[in-house]
Design an enzyme around this catalytic site. Structure first.
Site, PDB file in Angstrom:
ATOM      1  N   GLN A   1     -13.196   3.394   0.224  1.00  0.00           N
ATOM      2  CA  GLN A   1     -13.076   2.364   1.253  1.00  0.00           C
ATOM      3  C   GLN A   1     -12.836   2.954   2.635  1.00  0.00           C
ATOM      4  OE1 GLN A   1     -10.203  -0.107  -1.245  1.00  0.00           O
ATOM      5  NE2 GLN A   1     -11.254  -1.628   0.028  1.00  0.00           N
TER       6      GLN A   1
ATOM      7  N   HIS B   1      -8.892  -3.255  -9.916  1.00  0.00           N
ATOM      8  CA  HIS B   1      -9.704  -3.483  -8.719  1.00  0.00           C
ATOM      9  C   HIS B   1     -10.008  -2.159  -8.015  1.00  0.00           C
ATOM     10  CE1 HIS B   1     -10.705  -5.915  -4.990  1.00  0.00           C
ATOM     11  NE2 HIS B   1     -10.502  -4.724  -4.465  1.00  0.00           N
ATOM     12  N   GLU B   2      -8.989  -1.319  -7.855  1.00  0.00           N
ATOM     13  CA  GLU B   2      -9.178  -0.052  -7.139  1.00  0.00           C
ATOM     14  C   GLU B   2      -9.986   0.952  -7.959  1.00  0.00           C
ATOM     15  OE1 GLU B   2      -8.694  -0.245  -4.110  1.00  0.00           O
ATOM     16  OE2 GLU B   2      -7.289  -1.915  -4.054  1.00  0.00           O
TER      17      GLU B   2
ATOM     18  N   CYS C   1     -10.592  -8.352  -0.823  1.00  0.00           N
ATOM     19  CA  CYS C   1     -10.864  -6.921  -0.690  1.00  0.00           C
ATOM     20  C   CYS C   1     -10.976  -6.572   0.784  1.00  0.00           C
ATOM     21  CB  CYS C   1     -12.153  -6.576  -1.434  1.00  0.00           C
ATOM     22  SG  CYS C   1     -12.577  -4.823  -1.372  1.00  0.00           S
ATOM     23  N   LEU C   2     -10.379  -5.462   1.150  1.00  0.00           N
ATOM     24  CA  LEU C   2     -10.461  -5.015   2.541  1.00  0.00           C
ATOM     25  C   LEU C   2     -11.890  -4.674   2.936  1.00  0.00           C
ATOM     26  CD1 LEU C   2      -7.288  -2.721   2.646  1.00  0.00           C
ATOM     27  CD2 LEU C   2      -7.499  -5.124   3.340  1.00  0.00           C
TER      28      LEU C   2
ATOM     29  N   GLY D   1      -3.558  -2.444  -2.069  1.00  0.00           N
ATOM     30  CA  GLY D   1      -4.181  -1.292  -2.685  1.00  0.00           C
ATOM     31  C   GLY D   1      -5.361  -0.868  -1.834  1.00  0.00           C
TER      32      GLY D   1
ATOM     33  N   HIS E   1     -13.549   0.410  -7.498  1.00  0.00           N
ATOM     34  CA  HIS E   1     -14.080   1.046  -6.280  1.00  0.00           C
ATOM     35  C   HIS E   1     -14.521   2.483  -6.550  1.00  0.00           C
ATOM     36  CE1 HIS E   1     -13.636  -1.822  -3.048  1.00  0.00           C
ATOM     37  NE2 HIS E   1     -12.384  -2.067  -3.375  1.00  0.00           N
TER      38      HIS E   1
END
Length: 167
Positions: A58, A148-149, A106-107, A53, A152
């Site tokens: 991000q 999670h997204e 997480c990226l 995701g 963000h």
């Protein structure tokens, strides 16, 4: 969703970058070519980084767009496969009372993984890539990705949800 061969791999914002702490703006015109290109670039960037995701903040775009694309990869070998979904202006309308712990990374948070409690199921309303409003229910790992997204989009990183006494 097929990745456009002209899609670009975008730089990924890292913890501490201001864009990750902001509440993202609503997408006004989901069919605008710049939004469609951003979605393609987000998908390509997520694939290149072995993510499941990614959210527009991000990639330094403070817009309410997330990509949900569970699939087995080196970071998540047991992830269930699904067709990638771009969600614009997602709103989680309902969370189950049942919670589950699951490991997240997480990226935007390098070299950190931790167990995070999330709702097991949820309902979300969003605008898809064709500009249609969709309401769907998700469970398990995919529900975790969505939560999670969406975090963000609200300026929250998964590490903000961790108990500092356990770190």
């Amino acid at each position: 969703m097929l990745v456009n061969t002209e899609a670009k791999i975008l730089p990924i914002a890292q913890q501490g970058e201001a864009v990750l702490a902001q509440v993202a703006q609503l997408v006004i015109d989901p069919l605008h070519p710049s939004i469609q290109t951003l979605i393609q670039d987000m998908h390509a960037t997520m694939l290149a980084a072995n993510g499941v995701g990614i959210a527009a903040p991000q990639v330094f775009q403070s817009l309410r767009i997330i990509m949900v694309a569970s699939r087995p990869n080196p970071r998540y070998p047991d992830a269930p496969p699904m067709e990638p979904i771009a969600m614009m202006n997602p709103e989680i309308n309902w969370y189950s009372d049942e919670m589950c712990l699951g490991e997240e990374g997480c990226l935007s948070v390098a070299n950190t993984r931790a167990s995070v409690a999330r709702a097991e199921r949820l309902k979300v309303t969003y605008i898809n890539q064709q500009g249609e409003t969709v309401e769907s229910e998700y469970s398990g790992f995919v529900a975790r990705i969505i939560q999670h997204e969406v975090d963000h989009l609200n300026g929250v990183l998964f590490v903000d949800r961790l108990d500092p006494d356990l770190m």
